[in-house]
Design an enzyme around this catalytic site. Structure first.
Site, PDB file in Angstrom:
ATOM      1  N   SER A 119     -10.099  21.499   1.454  1.00 41.80           N
ATOM      2  CA  SER A 119      -9.758  21.926   2.767  1.00 41.80           C
ATOM      3  C   SER A 119     -10.094  23.470   2.968  1.00 41.80           C
ATOM      4  O   SER A 119     -10.280  24.363   2.109  1.00 41.80           O
ATOM      5  CB  SER A 119      -8.160  21.944   2.694  1.00 41.80           C
ATOM      6  OG  SER A 119      -7.611  22.615   4.014  1.00 41.80           O
ATOM      7  N   TYR A 160       0.216  23.190  -0.022  1.00 42.08           N
ATOM      8  CA  TYR A 160      -1.041  22.562   0.142  1.00 42.08           C
ATOM      9  C   TYR A 160      -2.159  23.284  -0.226  1.00 42.08           C
ATOM     10  O   TYR A 160      -3.157  22.443  -0.789  1.00 42.08           O
ATOM     11  CB  TYR A 160      -0.870  21.880   1.516  1.00 42.08           C
ATOM     12  CG  TYR A 160      -2.075  21.206   2.016  1.00 42.08           C
ATOM     13  CD1 TYR A 160      -2.396  19.925   1.770  1.00 42.08           C
ATOM     14  CD2 TYR A 160      -3.121  21.836   3.014  1.00 42.08           C
ATOM     15  CE1 TYR A 160      -3.465  19.403   2.221  1.00 42.08           C
ATOM     16  CE2 TYR A 160      -4.321  21.241   3.194  1.00 42.08           C
ATOM     17  CZ  TYR A 160      -4.260  19.839   3.035  1.00 42.08           C
ATOM     18  OH  TYR A 160      -5.616  19.303   3.441  1.00 42.08           O
TER      19      TYR A 160
END
Length: 247
Positions: A139, A153
């Site tokens: 990401s 995350y």
């Protein structure tokens, strides 16, 4: 044409990658927890491409024994695996110290330990074949520690990027390749965001950039390239006060 395994393929980025790779002639091994959606996706792809092989299996990536079993079943059924896309993951999380260790633990176990199991299973098959292509979906948030709900995350996505890069060093000079993708804001079920979010890219356009990178077997890429490639430099250098407002 290649045989490509995609985890978390029942919706969002995984499902769209399956569609676009099918358009390029890839046979597919698709797995996720929701088999009803997988069955519908298989039927959709085969209706458009009846010459392809599309195999689907149920898989929860936190069931580590099942990860190894399902990957091996796919390899046996399809005569090997050319590419494995480690895509399954969670986007949930809460600020640290707010009493939601349970949510952060679930994210960490799914996104990192689950990805470790997938990488181990893929690497075992690739080493046996002396060929293969591991694709790790990280990401853009992995580029720096992030605040509030995405702290855990982002940390897991940094960890899986390093995991893949370490494997790349292990297999350097062999036919085994590794790609790390750093997607920016792409509309998906997991992201919980909409097209109205600033800098948001549609699922189809965002995944097209991911697929182009996968097909070219690039070592890594921030996708889509605009605006996420230049923003990568910015995010690493903005003051913490500015970063805090981005969470």
């Amino acid at each position: 044409m290649p045989t490509t395994l995609i985890t978390g393929a029942s919706s969002g980025l995984g499902a769209e990658m399956a569609r676009q790779l099918a358009d390029l002639g890839h046979d597919l091994a698709l797995c996720a927890r929701r088999t009803d959606r997988l069955d519908a996706l298989r039927d959709e792809i085969l209706a458009a491409h009846p010459d392809l092989r599309v195999s689907v299996k149920a898989l929860d990536v936190t069931d580590h024994d099942a990860v190894f079993g399902v990957f091996e079943e796919f390899a046996e059924e399809l005569g090997g695996l050319d590419k494995v896309i480690v895509n399954a993951g969670l986007g949930k999380g809460q600020p640290l110290g707010t009493g939601r260790f349970d949510a952060n633990k679930q994210t960490a176990e799914t996104n990192f330990i689950g990805a470790l199991a997938q990488t181990e299973a893929a690497a075992t098959i690739f080493r046996r074949q002396d060929a293969g292509h591991l694709v790790m979906v990280s990401s853009f948030s992995a580029l720096r520690g992030m605040p509030r709900n995405i702290t855990t995350y982002a940390a897991t996505k940094a960890a899986v990027a390093h995991l893949a890069e370490g494997f790349r060093a292990d297999v350097h000079g062999t036919p085994i390749k590794v790609t790390v993708l750093y997607p920016g804001y792409i509309v998906s079920e997991m992201s919980g965001t909409s097209a109205r979010t600033p800098l948001m890219t549609s699922t189809e356009k965002g995944v097209r950039s991911m697929v182009e990178t996968i097909v070219k077997e690039k070592a890594s890429a921030r996708v889509p390239a605009w605006p996420w490639a230049p923003l990568g430099f910015v995010i690493k250098h903005v003051p913490v006060g500015v970063l805090r407002r981005m969470g």
